[in-house]
Design a protein around this motif. Sequence first.
Motif, PDB file in Angstrom:
ATOM      1  N   ILE A  28       0.668  -0.818  -0.214  1.00 14.38           N
ATOM      2  CA  ILE A  28      -0.143  -0.064   0.182  1.00 14.38           C
ATOM      3  C   ILE A  28       0.840   1.467  -0.043  1.00 14.38           C
ATOM      4  CG2 ILE A  28      -2.155   1.447   1.196  1.00 14.38           C
ATOM      5  CD1 ILE A  28      -2.851  -1.320  -0.305  1.00 14.38           C
ATOM      6  N   VAL A  35       0.123   6.437  -6.727  1.00 10.58           N
ATOM      7  CA  VAL A  35      -1.014   7.688  -6.889  1.00 10.58           C
ATOM      8  C   VAL A  35      -0.413   9.028  -6.685  1.00 10.58           C
ATOM      9  CG1 VAL A  35      -2.361   8.356  -5.308  1.00 10.58           C
ATOM     10  CG2 VAL A  35      -2.001   6.131  -5.985  1.00 10.58           C
ATOM     11  N   HIS A  36       0.978   9.131  -5.696  1.00 13.78           N
ATOM     12  CA  HIS A  36       1.524  10.477  -5.917  1.00 13.78           C
ATOM     13  C   HIS A  36       2.010  11.606  -6.728  1.00 13.78           C
ATOM     14  CE1 HIS A  36       1.510  10.179  -1.095  1.00 13.78           C
ATOM     15  NE2 HIS A  36       1.069  11.497  -1.505  1.00 13.78           N
ATOM     16  N   ALA A  39      -1.274  11.164  -9.401  1.00 19.22           N
ATOM     17  CA  ALA A  39      -1.785  12.897  -9.284  1.00 19.22           C
ATOM     18  C   ALA A  39      -0.308  13.978  -9.844  1.00 19.22           C
ATOM     19  CB  ALA A  39      -1.600  12.646  -8.016  1.00 19.22           C
ATOM     20  N   HIS A  52      -8.382   7.429 -11.984  1.00 17.39           N
ATOM     21  CA  HIS A  52      -9.631   6.073 -10.651  1.00 17.39           C
ATOM     22  C   HIS A  52      -9.418   4.672 -11.512  1.00 17.39           C
ATOM     23  CE1 HIS A  52     -14.089   4.825 -11.009  1.00 17.39           C
ATOM     24  NE2 HIS A  52     -13.479   4.912  -9.906  1.00 17.39           N
ATOM     25  N   LEU A  55      -6.221   3.222  -9.893  1.00 18.81           N
ATOM     26  CA  LEU A  55      -6.938   2.671  -8.296  1.00 18.81           C
ATOM     27  C   LEU A  55      -8.266   1.284  -8.235  1.00 18.81           C
ATOM     28  CD1 LEU A  55      -7.182   6.748  -6.497  1.00 18.81           C
ATOM     29  CD2 LEU A  55      -6.108   4.487  -5.851  1.00 18.81           C
ATOM     30  N   ARG A  59      -6.590  -1.935  -6.659  1.00 19.48           N
ATOM     31  CA  ARG A  59      -7.804  -2.474  -5.727  1.00 19.48           C
ATOM     32  C   ARG A  59      -8.625  -3.705  -6.017  1.00 19.48           C
ATOM     33  NH1 ARG A  59     -12.624   1.483  -2.552  1.00 19.48           N
ATOM     34  NH2 ARG A  59     -12.549   0.571  -1.152  1.00 19.48           N
TER      35      ARG A  59
ATOM     36  N   VAL B  35      -8.463  16.029  -5.828  1.00 18.49           N
ATOM     37  CA  VAL B  35      -7.388  15.131  -5.966  1.00 18.49           C
ATOM     38  C   VAL B  35      -6.246  15.025  -4.989  1.00 18.49           C
ATOM     39  CG1 VAL B  35      -6.297  13.076  -7.475  1.00 18.49           C
ATOM     40  CG2 VAL B  35      -8.804  14.133  -7.082  1.00 18.49           C
ATOM     41  N   HIS B  36      -5.446  15.873  -5.654  1.00 18.06           N
ATOM     42  CA  HIS B  36      -3.911  16.763  -5.268  1.00 18.06           C
ATOM     43  C   HIS B  36      -4.041  16.575  -3.728  1.00 18.06           C
ATOM     44  CE1 HIS B  36      -2.506  17.684  -9.460  1.00 18.06           C
ATOM     45  NE2 HIS B  36      -1.608  16.876  -9.063  1.00 18.06           N
ATOM     46  N   ALA B  39      -4.778  13.141  -2.427  1.00 19.80           N
ATOM     47  CA  ALA B  39      -3.182  12.316  -2.330  1.00 19.80           C
ATOM     48  C   ALA B  39      -2.300  12.632  -1.308  1.00 19.80           C
ATOM     49  CB  ALA B  39      -3.016  12.204  -3.849  1.00 19.80           C
ATOM     50  N   ASP B  40      -1.790  14.177  -0.837  1.00 23.42           N
ATOM     51  CA  ASP B  40      -0.910  14.797   0.051  1.00 23.42           C
ATOM     52  C   ASP B  40      -1.563  14.248   1.037  1.00 23.42           C
ATOM     53  OD1 ASP B  40       0.135  15.872  -2.466  1.00 23.42           O
ATOM     54  OD2 ASP B  40      -0.749  17.549  -2.025  1.00 23.42           O
ATOM     55  N   ILE B  42      -2.521  11.340   2.192  1.00 22.83           N
ATOM     56  CA  ILE B  42      -1.973   9.548   2.541  1.00 22.83           C
ATOM     57  C   ILE B  42      -1.863   9.663   3.800  1.00 22.83           C
ATOM     58  CG2 ILE B  42      -1.677   7.639   1.461  1.00 22.83           C
ATOM     59  CD1 ILE B  42      -3.448   8.824  -1.259  1.00 22.83           C
ATOM     60  N   LEU B  45      -2.890   3.436   5.610  1.00 25.06           N
ATOM     61  CA  LEU B  45      -3.703   2.697   4.148  1.00 25.06           C
ATOM     62  C   LEU B  45      -4.123   2.872   4.155  1.00 25.06           C
ATOM     63  CD1 LEU B  45      -1.659  -0.652   6.146  1.00 25.06           C
ATOM     64  CD2 LEU B  45      -1.016   1.365   4.655  1.00 25.06           C
ATOM     65  N   ASP B  46      -5.998   3.170   5.041  1.00 23.55           N
ATOM     66  CA  ASP B  46      -6.807   2.452   4.305  1.00 23.55           C
ATOM     67  C   ASP B  46      -7.113   4.338   3.762  1.00 23.55           C
ATOM     68  OD1 ASP B  46      -6.927   0.391   4.543  1.00 23.55           O
ATOM     69  OD2 ASP B  46      -8.359   0.827   6.467  1.00 23.55           O
ATOM     70  N   ILE B  48      -5.852   5.461   0.876  1.00 31.64           N
ATOM     71  CA  ILE B  48      -5.840   5.487  -0.361  1.00 31.64           C
ATOM     72  C   ILE B  48      -7.077   4.518  -0.955  1.00 31.64           C
ATOM     73  CG2 ILE B  48      -5.369   2.609  -0.529  1.00 31.64           C
ATOM     74  CD1 ILE B  48      -3.120   4.501  -2.103  1.00 31.64           C
ATOM     75  N   TRP B  49      -8.030   4.474  -0.796  1.00 33.65           N
ATOM     76  CA  TRP B  49      -9.146   3.371  -0.791  1.00 33.65           C
ATOM     77  C   TRP B  49     -10.260   4.412  -0.240  1.00 33.65           C
ATOM     78  CZ3 TRP B  49      -7.070   0.420  -3.561  1.00 33.65           C
ATOM     79  CH2 TRP B  49      -6.174  -0.229  -2.793  1.00 33.65           C
ATOM     80  N   LEU B  51      -9.527   7.483  -1.438  1.00 34.10           N
ATOM     81  CA  LEU B  51      -9.081   7.884  -2.097  1.00 34.10           C
ATOM     82  C   LEU B  51     -10.093   7.630  -2.745  1.00 34.10           C
ATOM     83  CD1 LEU B  51      -8.126  10.758  -4.466  1.00 34.10           C
ATOM     84  CD2 LEU B  51      -6.054   9.153  -4.391  1.00 34.10           C
ATOM     85  N   HIS B  52     -10.272   6.284  -3.500  1.00 34.19           N
ATOM     86  CA  HIS B  52     -10.491   5.373  -4.933  1.00 34.19           C
ATOM     87  C   HIS B  52     -12.234   5.679  -4.575  1.00 34.19           C
ATOM     88  CE1 HIS B  52     -12.195   1.798  -6.443  1.00 34.19           C
ATOM     89  NE2 HIS B  52     -12.374   2.620  -7.692  1.00 34.19           N
ATOM     90  N   ASP B  53     -13.076   5.653  -2.986  1.00 35.93           N
ATOM     91  CA  ASP B  53     -14.328   6.219  -2.913  1.00 35.93           C
ATOM     92  C   ASP B  53     -14.321   7.578  -3.191  1.00 35.93           C
ATOM     93  OD1 ASP B  53     -14.051   3.129  -2.107  1.00 35.93           O
ATOM     94  OD2 ASP B  53     -14.553   3.653  -0.532  1.00 35.93           O
ATOM     95  N   LEU B  55     -13.323   9.027  -6.434  1.00 37.58           N
ATOM     96  CA  LEU B  55     -13.428   9.906  -7.334  1.00 37.58           C
ATOM     97  C   LEU B  55     -14.800   9.147  -7.740  1.00 37.58           C
ATOM     98  CD1 LEU B  55      -9.876   9.503  -8.539  1.00 37.58           C
ATOM     99  CD2 LEU B  55     -11.525  10.448  -8.706  1.00 37.58           C
ATOM    100  N   SER B  56     -14.935   7.425  -7.543  1.00 34.27           N
ATOM    101  CA  SER B  56     -15.446   6.458  -7.378  1.00 34.27           C
ATOM    102  C   SER B  56     -17.393   7.351  -8.176  1.00 34.27           C
ATOM    103  CB  SER B  56     -15.936   5.174  -7.353  1.00 34.27           C
ATOM    104  OG  SER B  56     -14.657   4.168  -7.316  1.00 34.27           O
ATOM    105  N   ARG B  58     -17.366  10.616  -7.494  1.00 36.52           N
ATOM    106  CA  ARG B  58     -17.145  12.014  -8.447  1.00 36.52           C
ATOM    107  C   ARG B  58     -17.093  11.290  -9.949  1.00 36.52           C
ATOM    108  NH1 ARG B  58     -18.828  15.588  -7.703  1.00 36.52           N
ATOM    109  NH2 ARG B  58     -17.515  17.166  -8.481  1.00 36.52           N
TER     110      ARG B  58
END
Lengths: 108, 108
Positions: A28, A35-36, A39, A52, A55, A59, B35-36, B39-40, B42, B45-46, B48-49, B51-53, B55-56, B58
């Motif tokens: 991770i 990801v950074h 981005a 997206h 990711l 995932r 997003v930047h 991402a900055d 993060i 561990l979670d 990252i997910w 961020l994925h959620d 983006l999904s 949006r």
Amino acid sequence: MQATDTQWSQTEQEVAKAAFDKAYEREINALAKEVHKIADGITQLDDIWVLHDFLSARRHDIDGKYDYRYSVLVFVFARLLKEGWLNLEELEGLAPDKLKKVSALSRM
Amino acid sequence: MQATDTQWSQTEQEVAKAAFDKAYEREINALAKEVHKIADGITQLDDIWVLHDFLSARRHDIDGKYDYRYSVLVFVFARLLKEGWLNLEELEGLAPDKLKKVSALSRM
């Protein structure tokens, strides 16, 4: 002996859990760096959907890979070894037959 | 007159397409900034997910919103106006009845 019949002692369970978590953390963290990078490289409108899609794929892959069921853990560790997220030394404490199996599977 | 019966002249089509694209560009650029920022931030561990959620959600929202069918375009523009991605001035060139409708709907 079938993998599904394999017994895991208390010590083995602790070693396995620590190794599993360590590998997940490494993967991770590596993903977060990617990801950074992605981005930072967003310049076109559609780049955000590329991130997206990336990711979503990662995932799906990671969710499938990190399966902590004792019946499949030998295969999980073999894959993590093969992909470089774990070292064999980090599995020390597991029974020799398991280590042997993990090591052999990781070279396939 | 039903919205689905509305006719769009060549000039109106050009104005509409330019405004539509402009709004999309603005919204995606704003999203890229978000997003930047995420991402900055993060650290877990979670995250990252998360961020994925994000983006999904949006993407789902944006894909549904930017619907370039002339039968629904008046409603699309009203929403973009309401959300601040467009100004009414950027729709100048559309027929007065459309502008009036977009403006009224945007205040609902």
